[in-house]
Design a protein around this motif. Structure first.
Motif, mmCIF file in Angstrom:
data_model
loop_
_atom_site.group_PDB
_atom_site.id
_atom_site.type_symbol
_atom_site.label_atom_id
_atom_site.label_comp_id
_atom_site.label_asym_id
_atom_site.label_seq_id
_atom_site.Cartn_x
_atom_site.Cartn_y
_atom_site.Cartn_z
ATOM 1 N N GLN A 1 0.530 -1.429 0.196
ATOM 2 C CA GLN A 1 -0.316 -0.368 -0.038
ATOM 3 C C GLN A 1 0.554 1.124 0.560
ATOM 4 O O GLN A 1 0.471 2.437 -0.623
ATOM 5 N N GLU A 2 2.050 0.881 1.165
ATOM 6 C CA GLU A 2 2.655 2.403 0.505
ATOM 7 C C GLU A 2 3.740 1.994 1.760
ATOM 8 O O GLU A 2 3.691 1.580 1.996
ATOM 9 N N PHE B 1 -3.373 12.858 -3.805
ATOM 10 C CA PHE B 1 -3.302 11.761 -4.197
ATOM 11 C C PHE B 1 -4.522 11.404 -5.077
ATOM 12 O O PHE B 1 -4.493 10.719 -5.498
ATOM 13 N N ALA B 2 -5.209 11.910 -4.759
ATOM 14 C CA ALA B 2 -7.095 11.848 -5.362
ATOM 15 C C ALA B 2 -6.718 13.505 -5.894
ATOM 16 O O ALA B 2 -8.459 13.804 -5.194
ATOM 17 N N ALA C 1 6.074 8.343 -4.446
ATOM 18 C CA ALA C 1 6.246 7.370 -5.781
ATOM 19 C C ALA C 1 4.583 8.083 -6.871
ATOM 20 O O ALA C 1 3.879 8.167 -7.690
ATOM 21 N N ALA C 2 3.548 7.297 -5.557
ATOM 22 C CA ALA C 2 1.839 7.759 -6.038
ATOM 23 C C ALA C 2 1.526 9.893 -6.308
ATOM 24 O O ALA C 2 0.823 9.336 -7.363
ATOM 25 N N MET D 1 14.106 8.917 -8.601
ATOM 26 C CA MET D 1 12.594 10.010 -8.635
ATOM 27 C C MET D 1 12.963 9.695 -10.942
ATOM 28 O O MET D 1 11.505 9.591 -11.235
ATOM 29 N N LYS D 2 14.254 9.365 -11.616
ATOM 30 C CA LYS D 2 13.680 9.128 -12.487
ATOM 31 C C LYS D 2 12.979 7.935 -12.713
ATOM 32 O O LYS D 2 12.306 8.198 -13.437
ATOM 33 N N ARG D 3 13.199 6.966 -12.065
ATOM 34 C CA ARG D 3 12.207 5.170 -11.532
ATOM 35 C C ARG D 3 11.074 5.797 -12.239
ATOM 36 O O ARG D 3 10.084 5.405 -12.520
ATOM 37 N N TRP D 4 11.132 6.487 -11.003
ATOM 38 C CA TRP D 4 9.091 6.911 -10.597
ATOM 39 C C TRP D 4 8.389 7.851 -11.437
ATOM 40 O O TRP D 4 7.247 7.601 -12.585
#
Ligand SMILES: C[S@@+](CC[C@H](N)C(=O)[O-])C[C@H]1O[C@@H](n2cnc3c(N)ncnc32)[C@H](O)[C@@H]1O
Length: 316
Positions: A28-29, A209-210, A234-235, A279-282
């Motif tokens: 979840q996190e 997040f939403a 990341a979310a 950050m690059k991965r996200w």
């Protein structure tokens, strides 16, 4: 394909009640060790042992952040796919998992309340706090460079705070939306945007997040000094990317990794900066291409480095 012995190792690591609960939580996190202890209601040595076994089996990844240690699911691998299949087969209404989900929500609520109180207390002096590390004009010049010349159709500023990003771009954006969770911050932003005469800027109360904004609704999305407060940065990057339309840009501004623990205690930071690789991965997982990373070293030796990441969605 996994070999039979490796499959047994992975299933053994996941096949223990507390470790299965930890895997379900981390799905979840990303969480700090102490948060996992709180949710599981188990001692730190015990939880650390479970985490070590999960890490050895390649199911979770440990990442130190200042004096804290965080865990998250490991990157894509066959072991991880197997663990995900196990998690997908679990009944979410199982009593232990449901209790953990409730406790995780309580941890999140506590975290949000502390951050909200902090921003409510500091709304009127936020502009001073913001410029503590790298001179504001240097950061703002870098943000303008990262965004490109414009003009922009719609600017979305997530975690707008006192609304400075909205006035920085001013009428270079035909319309703008500033979104923030703190009503006190939004009040400051509203006054600032009005004083700047920006009629086409809307301030909305909402969660990064939403956001409830449509896919691809902006050609420029800015997230300035927000990610380090969040439980799941990341979310937030995923949500910001979702809003970035074809050919549009996402500009993320935050600190490089640092060790100023006092920012956690006194200023509600959760993460002590972000690495370029993370950050690059996200960004790439969110479907954007990183086009630039500008780093702005601090003026003082003990200061913090500010990073400006620019990413782009391919044109349609
Ligand atoms: C450090 S301030 C930065 C404000 C602004 N971007 C700037 O640089 O001046 C962080 C802002 O993020 C907001 N924030 C924190 N968590 C949020 C969330 N989940 N959704 C939306 N805003 C959030 C806070 O209320 C605060 O106004």
């Amino acid at each position: 394909m996994l070999s039979a012995p490796r499959t047994v190792d992975v299933l053994r690591a996941a096949g223990e009640p507390s470790r299965l609960r930890i895997l379900a939580l981390l799905a979840q996190e990303e969480l700090a060790v102490l948060e996992i202890c709180k949710v599981l209601d188990q001692s730190q040595p015990r939880v650390s042992r479970h985490l070590r076994l999960l890490a050895e089996a390649g199911l979770v990844e440990r990442f130190p952040d200042g004096a804290w240690v965080f865990y998250r699911p490991s990157g894509r691998s066959e072991a991880r796919t197997l663990a995900d299949q196990v998690l997908a087969a679990l009944d979410p209404s199982d009593a232990a998992l449901a209790r953990d989900a409730e406790r995780l929500e309580a941890v999140r609520t506590e975290r949000r309340a502390a951050a909200d109180q902090y921003f409510a207390r500091n709304a009127s002096t936020w502009d001073e706090i913001r410029s503590l590390h790298v001179a504001e004009d240097r950061v703002e010049a870098a943000i303008l460079r990262a965004a490109g010349p414009g003009p922009f159709g719609r600017l979305v500023d997530l975690g707008t705070g006192s609304g400075r990003m909205l006035t920085l771009f001013g009428d270079r954006a035909r319309s703008g939306i500033g979104l923030d969770l703190s009503q006190q911050m939004l009040n400051v932003a509203r006054a600032r945007v009005e004083a700047a005469g920006l009629d086409s800027v809307e301030l909305r109360h909402g969660d990064i997040f939403a956001t409830r904004l449509p896919d691809g609704c902006a050609d420029l999305v800015v997230v300035h000094q927000v990610l380090h407060y969040l439980g799941d940065p990341a979310a937030a990057v995923r949500e910001a990317s979702r809003l970035t339309g074809p050919g549009g840009r996402l500009v993320l501004i935050d600190f490089a990794p640092h060790a100023l623990e006092m920012l956690r205690e006194q200023h509600q930071h959760r993460r002590l900066g972000f690495s370029a690789a993370e950050m690059k991965r996200w960004l790439s997982a969110a479907g954007l291409r990183q086009v630039e990373l500008e780093t702005l070293p601090p003026a003082r030796a003990e200061g913090l480095t500010v990073c400006v990441w620019t990413a782009q969605r391919s044109p349609a």
